[in-house]
Design a protein around this motif. Structure first.
Motif, PDB file in Angstrom:
ATOM      1  N   TYR A  52       0.832  -1.214   0.000  1.00 18.19           N
ATOM      2  CA  TYR A  52       0.000   0.000   0.000  1.00 18.19           C
ATOM      3  C   TYR A  52       0.862   1.258   0.000  1.00 18.19           C
ATOM      4  O   TYR A  52       0.580   2.226  -0.722  1.00 18.19           O
ATOM      5  CB  TYR A  52      -0.920  -0.013   1.209  1.00 18.19           C
ATOM      6  N   LEU A  53       1.936   1.250   0.787  1.00 22.68           N
ATOM      7  CA  LEU A  53       2.817   2.410   0.845  1.00 22.68           C
ATOM      8  C   LEU A  53       3.540   2.636  -0.479  1.00 22.68           C
ATOM      9  O   LEU A  53       3.849   3.772  -0.853  1.00 22.68           O
ATOM     10  CB  LEU A  53       3.829   2.240   1.979  1.00 22.68           C
ATOM     11  N   GLU A  54       3.810   1.560  -1.211  1.00 22.81           N
ATOM     12  CA  GLU A  54       4.498   1.665  -2.494  1.00 22.81           C
ATOM     13  C   GLU A  54       3.560   2.063  -3.633  1.00 22.81           C
ATOM     14  O   GLU A  54       3.929   2.847  -4.510  1.00 22.81           O
ATOM     15  CB  GLU A  54       5.167   0.334  -2.838  1.00 22.81           C
ATOM     16  N   THR A  55       2.351   1.494  -3.620  1.00 17.88           N
ATOM     17  CA  THR A  55       1.469   1.635  -4.779  1.00 17.88           C
ATOM     18  C   THR A  55       0.233   2.490  -4.532  1.00 17.88           C
ATOM     19  O   THR A  55      -0.396   2.952  -5.492  1.00 17.88           O
ATOM     20  CB  THR A  55       0.997   0.248  -5.262  1.00 17.88           C
ATOM     21  N   GLY A  56      -0.128   2.655  -3.268  1.00 21.10           N
ATOM     22  CA  GLY A  56      -1.354   3.385  -2.948  1.00 21.10           C
ATOM     23  C   GLY A  56      -2.600   2.535  -3.061  1.00 21.10           C
ATOM     24  O   GLY A  56      -3.715   3.022  -2.844  1.00 21.10           O
ATOM     25  N   GLU A  57      -2.454   1.249  -3.398  1.00 21.83           N
ATOM     26  CA  GLU A  57      -3.596   0.337  -3.505  1.00 21.83           C
ATOM     27  C   GLU A  57      -3.573  -0.662  -2.358  1.00 21.83           C
ATOM     28  O   GLU A  57      -2.563  -1.331  -2.125  1.00 21.83           O
ATOM     29  CB  GLU A  57      -3.581  -0.420  -4.835  1.00 21.83           C
ATOM     30  N   ALA A  58      -4.697  -0.778  -1.669  1.00 20.00           N
ATOM     31  CA  ALA A  58      -4.790  -1.714  -0.552  1.00 20.00           C
ATOM     32  C   ALA A  58      -5.173  -3.106  -1.037  1.00 20.00           C
ATOM     33  O   ALA A  58      -4.569  -4.108  -0.645  1.00 20.00           O
ATOM     34  CB  ALA A  58      -5.806  -1.214   0.472  1.00 20.00           C
ATOM     35  N   THR A  60      -6.395  -4.729  -4.790  1.00 19.01           N
ATOM     36  CA  THR A  60      -6.728  -4.490  -6.187  1.00 19.01           C
ATOM     37  C   THR A  60      -7.988  -5.256  -6.578  1.00 19.01           C
ATOM     38  O   THR A  60      -8.405  -6.198  -5.892  1.00 19.01           O
ATOM     39  CB  THR A  60      -5.589  -4.931  -7.112  1.00 19.01           C
ATOM     40  N   VAL A  83       1.364   3.619   8.375  1.00 18.28           N
ATOM     41  CA  VAL A  83       0.291   4.136   7.529  1.00 18.28           C
ATOM     42  C   VAL A  83      -0.582   5.073   8.345  1.00 18.28           C
ATOM     43  O   VAL A  83      -1.182   4.664   9.343  1.00 18.28           O
ATOM     44  CB  VAL A  83      -0.565   2.990   6.966  1.00 18.28           C
ATOM     45  N   ASP A  87      -7.586   4.514   6.221  1.00 18.30           N
ATOM     46  CA  ASP A  87      -8.033   4.160   4.873  1.00 18.30           C
ATOM     47  C   ASP A  87      -7.522   2.802   4.431  1.00 18.30           C
ATOM     48  O   ASP A  87      -8.255   2.017   3.806  1.00 18.30           O
ATOM     49  CB  ASP A  87      -7.596   5.225   3.871  1.00 18.30           C
ATOM     50  N   TYR A  88      -6.254   2.496   4.715  1.00 16.69           N
ATOM     51  CA  TYR A  88      -5.687   1.226   4.255  1.00 16.69           C
ATOM     52  C   TYR A  88      -6.447   0.041   4.837  1.00 16.69           C
ATOM     53  O   TYR A  88      -6.908  -0.846   4.100  1.00 16.69           O
ATOM     54  CB  TYR A  88      -4.202   1.150   4.634  1.00 16.69           C
ATOM     55  N   ASP A  91      -9.919  -0.180   3.503  1.00 15.04           N
ATOM     56  CA  ASP A  91      -9.988  -0.578   2.097  1.00 15.04           C
ATOM     57  C   ASP A  91      -9.772  -2.076   1.914  1.00 15.04           C
ATOM     58  O   ASP A  91     -10.179  -2.636   0.889  1.00 15.04           O
ATOM     59  CB  ASP A  91      -8.953   0.189   1.274  1.00 15.04           C
TER      60      ASP A  91
END
Length: 350
Positions: A52-58, A60, A83, A87-88, A91
């Motif tokens: 999540y920290l790398e891509t912003g996606e929790a 996919t 984080v 949100d993470y 999500d």
């Protein structure tokens, strides 16, 4: 484990997650492997805070689809102090709960040994209860907003959502699993409109189950009664926020969060997401001292829901034996680390 052509396997998606999640999930999977149930494990170990920290996606859409098309899911824990905000975790966990309509939060609580109980009266220690919590409505549905943010006139609102559809199906589920009684907990004397809906449907449902003892408590009274004598309860059904609080209290009365399990279930499709209650515990992550029992018992709950009742019972009996012999982690009065505690349970299966 690859599928052979034409072979139909039971596929379990596994999300080890963050903190102690991977450590305890590993012990749960080793225990399932020892049972030799022929499960196909689909590992989603990239669903974590680092990704999540790398891509912003929790989580996919592709990951969600792997979960959706599996037979069940085992989750370690999600959350990481690196984080900011919620949100993470929302999500991942709340997306799975809401998008898969996992409207039942099923929290069994059973005391494995007297020494784990905080209750002084030994006649009140035989805890064996299930909290059935509505999981997709209430205060946690995310309805609300903020006006004049970060000013002296800031106003916030969180709306509690109750629908006939949601209330009726969670109450019906509670009755469907009860052995002797169902207690409905609300605060209808103060929360007028949602309380009226819960009360009306509760009376209708209770009338359809005359063989079961039924009762109603306001949430503040329920907390007192649980501490006074938790053995009086069989099944408790409540809304999202009250059920959240009551289930943690019951877990402590049954020996603490280290042994507590939970299931998020769609009562119609049967799909379930199973996880220990203890969270990611970042303060002990990587130290090899995390208690694996909650994860192992969550895996037992998972296979029980899939029909492997004898195997699930064997795991619980082995856990009971390990606790009685103090072959457990320090939080339960033992001296073992995570791996050795898991091995002690598996030794009881052989």
């Amino acid at each position: 484990m690859p599928r052979e052509r034409g072979e139909i396997l039971t596929t379990i998606t596994v999300i080890p997650g963050d903190g102690i999640g991977p450590e305890v999930t590993d012990q749960a999977l080793r225990t399932l492997d020892a049972l030799d149930l022929g499960l196909d494990i689909d590992m989603l170990d990239h669903v974590n805070a680092g990704t999540y920290l790398e891509t912003g996606e929790a989580l996919t859409d592709a990951d969600f689809e792997r979960v959706r098309t599996s037979d069940s899911t085992l989750l370690g824990a999600v959350g990481d102090p690196r984080v900011a905000g919620t949100d993470y975790a929302r999500d991942v966990l709340l997306r799975l709960r809401f998008d898969l309509d996992l409207y039942v939060n099923y929290r069994p609580a059973k005391l494995f040994h007297d020494r784990l109980s905080p209750l002084r009266d030994e006649t009140r220690r035989a805890v064996d209860c299930v909290i059935v919590r509505e999981n997709t409505e209430g205060l946690y549905a995310g309805m609300g907003g903020v006006l004049r943010k970060q000013t002296p006139f800031e106003m916030t609102m969180d709306a509690e959502i109750n629908t006939h559809h949601g209330v009726s199906r969670i109450v019906d589920f509670a009755f469907s699993i009860a052995r002797r009684s169902v207690c409905m907990v609300d605060k209808s004397n103060a929360v007028k409109f949602g309380g009226q809906l819960w009360q009306r449907y509760w009376r209708e449902a209770a009338g359809r189950h005359p063989r079961l003892e039924t009762s109603h408590l306001y949430v503040d009274a329920a907390v007192m009664k649980l501490v006074e004598d938790p053995t009086r309860f069989d099944v408790i059904v409540a809304n999202n926020s009250y059920g959240d609080i009551l289930s943690d209290l019951m877990a402590e009365l049954a020996g603490g969060l280290g042994t507590a399990t939970s299931a998020n279930i769609n009562g119609d499709t049967g799909f379930g997401l199973f996880e220990p209650v203890h969270g990611t515990a970042p303060d002990i992550a990587g130290k090899g001292i995390a208690n694996p029992i909650g994860a192992i018992l969550s895996a037992a709950l998972l296979i029980e829901r899939l029909g492997h009742t004898a195997a699930a019972a064997a795991v619980r009996e082995s856990v009971n034996s390990a606790i009685a012999q103090r072959r457990v982690t320090p939080d339960l009065g033992g001296e073992l680390g995570t791996v050795d505690a898991g091995e002690a349970i598996r030794a009881g299966l052989r």
